[in-house]
Design a protein around this motif. Structure first.
Motif, short mmCIF file in Angstrom:
data_model
loop_
_atom_site.label_atom_id
_atom_site.label_comp_id
_atom_site.label_asym_id
_atom_site.label_seq_id
_atom_site.Cartn_x
_atom_site.Cartn_y
_atom_site.Cartn_z
N VAL A 509 7.80 10.37 -1.63
CA VAL A 509 7.05 11.03 -0.56
C VAL A 509 6.01 11.95 -1.18
N LEU A 510 4.76 11.80 -0.74
CA LEU A 510 3.71 12.75 -1.12
C LEU A 510 3.65 13.83 -0.06
N GLY A 511 3.95 15.05 -0.45
CA GLY A 511 3.96 16.16 0.49
C GLY A 511 2.73 17.05 0.33
N HIS A 512 2.27 17.58 1.44
CA HIS A 512 1.10 18.46 1.40
C HIS A 512 1.28 19.52 2.49
N VAL A 513 0.97 20.76 2.13
CA VAL A 513 1.09 21.88 3.07
C VAL A 513 -0.30 22.39 3.41
N GLU A 514 -0.61 22.44 4.69
CA GLU A 514 -1.88 22.98 5.16
C GLU A 514 -1.61 24.38 5.70
N SER A 547 3.76 12.82 3.87
CA SER A 547 4.33 13.79 4.80
C SER A 547 3.50 15.07 4.72
N LEU A 548 2.81 15.39 5.81
CA LEU A 548 1.96 16.57 5.87
C LEU A 548 2.57 17.58 6.85
N THR A 549 2.36 18.86 6.58
CA THR A 549 2.92 19.87 7.46
C THR A 549 2.01 21.10 7.50
N LEU A 550 2.12 21.83 8.61
CA LEU A 550 1.44 23.12 8.77
C LEU A 550 2.44 24.24 8.53
N ALA A 551 2.02 25.28 7.83
CA ALA A 551 2.93 26.41 7.59
C ALA A 551 2.11 27.64 7.26
N VAL A 558 7.01 23.92 1.93
CA VAL A 558 7.88 23.12 1.08
C VAL A 558 9.30 23.12 1.62
N GLN A 559 9.75 24.27 2.11
CA GLN A 559 11.07 24.31 2.73
C GLN A 559 11.15 23.34 3.91
N GLN A 560 10.11 23.34 4.74
CA GLN A 560 10.09 22.41 5.88
C GLN A 560 10.22 20.96 5.41
N LEU A 561 9.44 20.62 4.39
CA LEU A 561 9.45 19.23 3.93
C LEU A 561 10.79 18.87 3.29
N LEU A 562 11.38 19.81 2.56
CA LEU A 562 12.70 19.53 1.98
C LEU A 562 13.75 19.33 3.06
N PHE A 563 13.61 20.07 4.15
CA PHE A 563 14.57 19.94 5.25
C PHE A 563 14.34 18.67 6.07
N THR A 564 13.07 18.28 6.26
CA THR A 564 12.77 17.26 7.27
C THR A 564 12.32 15.92 6.71
N SER A 565 11.87 15.86 5.44
CA SER A 565 11.37 14.58 4.91
C SER A 565 12.50 13.56 4.83
N GLY A 566 12.13 12.32 5.05
CA GLY A 566 13.11 11.25 5.00
C GLY A 566 13.84 11.08 6.31
N LEU A 567 14.76 10.14 6.32
CA LEU A 567 15.51 9.82 7.53
C LEU A 567 16.85 9.24 7.13
N ILE A 626 9.91 28.72 -4.81
CA ILE A 626 10.05 27.33 -4.36
C ILE A 626 11.07 26.60 -5.21
N VAL A 627 11.03 26.82 -6.53
CA VAL A 627 12.01 26.20 -7.43
C VAL A 627 13.41 26.67 -7.07
N ALA A 628 13.56 27.97 -6.85
CA ALA A 628 14.88 28.52 -6.49
C ALA A 628 15.36 27.96 -5.16
N ASP A 629 14.45 27.85 -4.18
CA ASP A 629 14.83 27.29 -2.88
C ASP A 629 15.36 25.87 -3.03
N ALA A 630 14.66 25.05 -3.83
CA ALA A 630 15.08 23.66 -4.00
C ALA A 630 16.47 23.58 -4.63
N LEU A 631 16.72 24.43 -5.62
CA LEU A 631 18.04 24.40 -6.27
C LEU A 631 19.13 24.87 -5.30
N LYS A 632 18.81 25.85 -4.45
CA LYS A 632 19.78 26.27 -3.44
C LYS A 632 20.10 25.14 -2.47
N MET A 633 19.12 24.29 -2.18
CA MET A 633 19.32 23.14 -1.30
C MET A 633 19.93 21.95 -2.03
#
Length: 851
Positions: A509-514, A547-551, A558-567, A626-633
């Motif tokens: 997944v290519l993620g981008h935050v606007e 996967s694009l998101t507004l934040a 990035v938190q949004q995409l980690l939570f919501t990307s994929g299915l 962001i790195v710490a958030d990903a490791l917590k998840m």
């Protein structure tokens, strides 16, 4: 072959007998019946235009299938038209031709016979069909209605003749053999003995080719007399209400002709001996109470069939040209008259039929035509089956008397009969269809008709995603599923390509935050950007989703995409970030081979790269957060530095020796006092390097694993233990021992304690946490000095030859967020000048030694 469908039943019964003839009719009409149900379903699901079966297939299965089958259907109609013209010529010559050895002008036999004369007669008859078709559909409809009345009258006369005509002998002249050779057939009237003699099969020699007939060859000839049921659908563009007329007209025609064929087969079988049925295709005229009417009826029916195929071919060609599937090749066929009649398509179709007339072999053409028609019918059933299986809400045909079972039976029947009739013709037809499919797939423009493949894929993917149960995951079948965060793809093309090699058939997944607030915007700003990102994925040829998101901030995005990307079971388990440093971004998109080789412009929609003096959208503290958030998840993390300097094409294709290498350092260089090679993070790092080496483009590269050893630490024992681990993991890598006493000495000096002495406060706690697998280093950055980190960097840099890429151990961020900038600073020192480098931290077990 019999000249007219009226004589078809006699030809079939004469060779196959009543039982097999009824079986042939049943098989043929079973196939046709299943196809008609599919045609009616598609025809009543929306507005139809010109092209008949081609239009239905192309709008259901897409341009590739539609264009391929359109060409096949065009050729089938062209050959069918030539077939009926040749049959009519044979009937005319049989009635009016000069027998060999006789003088011209004897009775009604005034037409000379030879290949060229018969070709001339066929050309004249085809020109008559051309004139009718050039006038337009209205005159064709009137002509066919008049022919229908004539044929109906002839059919009534024939049925009466079976009962009214007395038994007679009928001399049969065989014009294609020796002119003096004749045989005698007989019309016995209703006779039980005649019926009994005609029940079984008695295949004879076809006097037009001299070849022995068989079930498949007779079926091939017979099936051509049943293909007229598609004439109505071919005229779909000329009908006022095609969705109303096609189902009623086609079903009525199928039922009527099936009953007539079976009735004629029984009457002929009970009244005519086999010689008459096999050798005299015009015997209906001989036994009729009014022979001239039968002659006219045979000629009219055959002429109608020839015109029907010619006008059907022209409509298909016109539809193909109008859809621009073959570019300029069919541009002439688009031209129409003032009334809308596609005159150029008619003329082009006439020219192709004229070329087919040169073959002069009826039964040879019959086999090819039957194969083509069966292939078209199978595809019509496939189109309906695909629409039914896709379960699209907009597939709501008003004709409901079909199911996916009828479609499947139609496909099976067509395929079986194709190969029974002629395995060679069937294989050649399928090969030709495949070539057309491939050519259209790569050369034809994309359409706006919709693709049934997308609906079917959606249906199947949804089903399998529901079956993908995360509770059944096993480490043996683990694969990386990447979420790569991209701020601007102009500066990340090589990183995107590199991660594509790392995914190992996993989710990408290519993620981008606007950074915008939807409350202050009139509409979603991400929708216009979606096409640019999808075009980028296509041009770079990476198998990735977008996967694009507004934040309000990058970290929240990035938190949004980690939570919501994929299915379902397909969710990213690994976060990939570019490295945070002061390097000025370079626009690599314009220089990418995907654009330089095709002279295409860089896709619009991506802003220019940030100027070096412009402040970043992301702070150092937020980046480490962001790195710490990903490791917590419980997501694995990869930090990629200087990947834009990696010229993969040059590195992996250079002919110089030794081959390119991948350096792997599975030890935490920022934690030398607890260096281990078999913890979760080290094994994950090793796995990722191995995955890269397994990618097709990286198979020439060699893995080099560096084992840092100190004096007196039994390096050979450590090496043997590591070698056994690699053997158990089935990883081929060269192990290289690296003495690092000089580097670790700097570390111990900063800790004010000798090696092996009592550890400072906090170390025991950290070790305990490491043993438990939490890998939490609260004061990691305070344990090493910049001098030590620079020495470790120099140690890594000195290992030669220079690799294509390095994999290093990424320590966990400190628990104290105030230390985030220092943590990032030490990572920058550790990787400075190393070239393409990937820092890896893994939180899950990904390797297995079990079968």
């Amino acid at each position: 072959m019999p000249a007219s469908p009226l004589s078809l039943a006699g030809f079939v019964v004469g060779h196959a007998g009543l039982y097999q003839a009824l079986a042939m009719f049943a098989v043929a009409y079973f196939i046709i019946g299943m196809t008609v149900l599919s045609v009616c379903a598609i025809a009543t699901n929306g507005a139809l235009d010109a092209g008949g079966a081609y239009y239905m297939i192309s709008r259901a299965l897409g341009p590739e299938f539609g264009g391929s089958i359109g060409i096949m259907f065009f050729l089938a109609n062209v050959c069918g038209s030539a077939l009926y013209v040749l049959g009519l010529v044979e009937a005319v010559v049989d009635s009016f031709g000069i027998p060999p050895g006789q003088k011209a002008g004897t009775g009604v036999h005034v037409l000379p016979q030879s290949y060229w004369y018969e070709l001339l007669y066929g050309t004249v008859l085809l020109a008559l069909c051309l004139l009718v078709c050039l006038v337009g559909a209205s005159i064709y409809a009137k002509a066919t209605f008049l022919i229908f009345l004539i044929v109906a009258g002839v059919l009534g006369t024939i049925l009466v003749s079976f009962f009214a005509t007395r038994p007679i002998g009928v001399p049969i002249r065989l014009p294609h053999f020796n002119g003096s050779e004749t045989e005698n057939g007989s019309f016995t009237g209703f006779s039980l003995a005649t019926l009994r003699d005609n029940l079984g099969g008695g295949y004879g020699v076809d006097y037009t080719t001299g070849q022995m007939m068989s079930f498949s060859s007779v079926f091939a000839v017979m099936f051509n007399g049943c293909t007229g049921i598609m004439a109505g659908s071919n005229m779909s563009g000329d009908l006022k209400r095609p969705s109303y007329s096609i189902p009623r007209g086609t079903i009525s025609a199928v039922l009527f002709t099936y009953l007539v064929y079976n009735l004629l087969a029984f009457l002929m079988c009970a009244t005519c001996n086999r010689t008459l049925l096999q050798k005299d295709y015009g015997f209906l005229r001989d036994i009729s109470i009014f022979p001239p009417l039968v002659t006219v009826g045979i000629y009219a029916a055959t002429l109608s069939a020839a015109m029907s195929n010619l006008i059907g071919a022209s409509r298909i060609l016109y539809a193909l040209a109008r859809d621009d599937l073959f570019g300029r090749a069919l541009v002439l066929a688009k031209k129409t008259s003032a009334s809308g009649n596609p005159v150029m398509a008619v003329i082009l179709s006439w020219l192709v039929v004229q070329l087919v007339l040169f073959s002069g072999k009826l039964n040879t053409i019959a086999g090819v035509v039957t194969t083509f028609f069966l292939l078209v019918y199978a595809t019509v059933n496939l189109a309906c089956l695909a629409l039914e299986w896709a379960s699209a809400p907009n597939f709501r045909p008003t004709f409901r008397y079909f199911t996916w079972h009828t479609c499947l039976l139609g496909i099976a029947g067509c395929c079986v009969m194709m190969f029974l009739i002629s395995p060679v013709s069937a294989s050649a037809s399928l090969g030709f269809l495949l070539l057309l499919l491939l050519a259209l797939h790569y050369l034809s423009p994309s359409s706006t008709w919709g693709y049934i493949s997308q609906a079917l894929i959606f249906h199947q993917v949804r089903k399998y995603l529901l079956m993908l149960d995360v509770r059944k995951d096993h480490v043996k079948f683990w694969r990386p599923q990447m979420l790569l965060m991209v701020q601007n793809p102009r500066g990340s093309t090589r990183l995107i390509d590199f991660v594509n090699d790392l995914k190992k058939s996993g989710l990408y997944v290519l993620g981008h935050v606007e950074l915008q607030d939807l409350d202050t915007l009139p509409s979603d700003p991400l929708q216009p950007q979606q096409d640019s990102w999808l075009s980028l994925v296509d041009k770079l040829n990476v198998k990735a989703f977008v996967s694009l998101t507004l934040a309000p901030s990058v970290r929240h995005g990035v938190q949004q995409l980690l939570f919501t990307s994929g299915l379902g079971g397909m969710r990213p388990n690994t976060l990939v970030l570019g490295f945070y440093d002061d390097t000025a971004p370079q626009d690599g998109l314009a220089q990418h081979p995907a654009f330089t080789s095709t002279r295409e412009e860089v896709p619009l929609g991506f802003p220019p790269l940030r100027a070096p003096a412009t402040p970043k959208l992301l702070s150092a503290r937020e980046y480490v957060g962001i790195v710490a958030d990903a490791l917590k998840m419980l997501r694995n993390v990869l930090l990629a530095r200087q990947l834009e300097s990696l010229d993969k094409a040059w590195e992996l294709r250079r002919a110089a020796s030794p081959p390119p290498s991948i350096h792997v350092w599975p030890v935490n260089l920022l934690r030398p006092d607890s260096a281990r090679y078999a913890d979760t993070c080290s094994l994950f790092l090793l796995q990722m390097a191995c995955v890269l080496n397994m990618a097709r483009a990286w198979r020439r590269a060699r893995l080099r694993l560096f084992l840092c050893v100190e004096a007196g630490a039994m390096p050979h024992a450590q090496e043997e233990k590591l070698r056994q681990l690699l053997k158990d993991l089935r990883i081929q890598a060269q192990i290289q021992l690296v003495p690092w006493d000089a580097v670790t000495r700097l570390h111990w000096q900063t800790r004010r304690g000798p090696p092996g002495g009592p550890a400072p406060a906090g170390t025991a706690e950290e070790e305990e946490e490491d043993e438990e697998g939490t890998v939490n280093f609260p004061s990691n950055t305070t344990q090493v000095s910049d001098e030590y980190v620079c020495a470790a960097n120099k140690l890594v840099l000195e290992q030669s030859p220079a690799p294509a890429v390095r994999f290093l151990y990424l320590p966990r961020p400190p628990a104290d967020t105030s230390l985030y900038p220092l943590y990032l600073h030490q990572l920058e020192l550790l990787t400075r000048g190393l070239g393409p480098t990937v820092l890896v931290h893994g939180v899950s077990a990904v390797t297995s030694t079990q079968l």
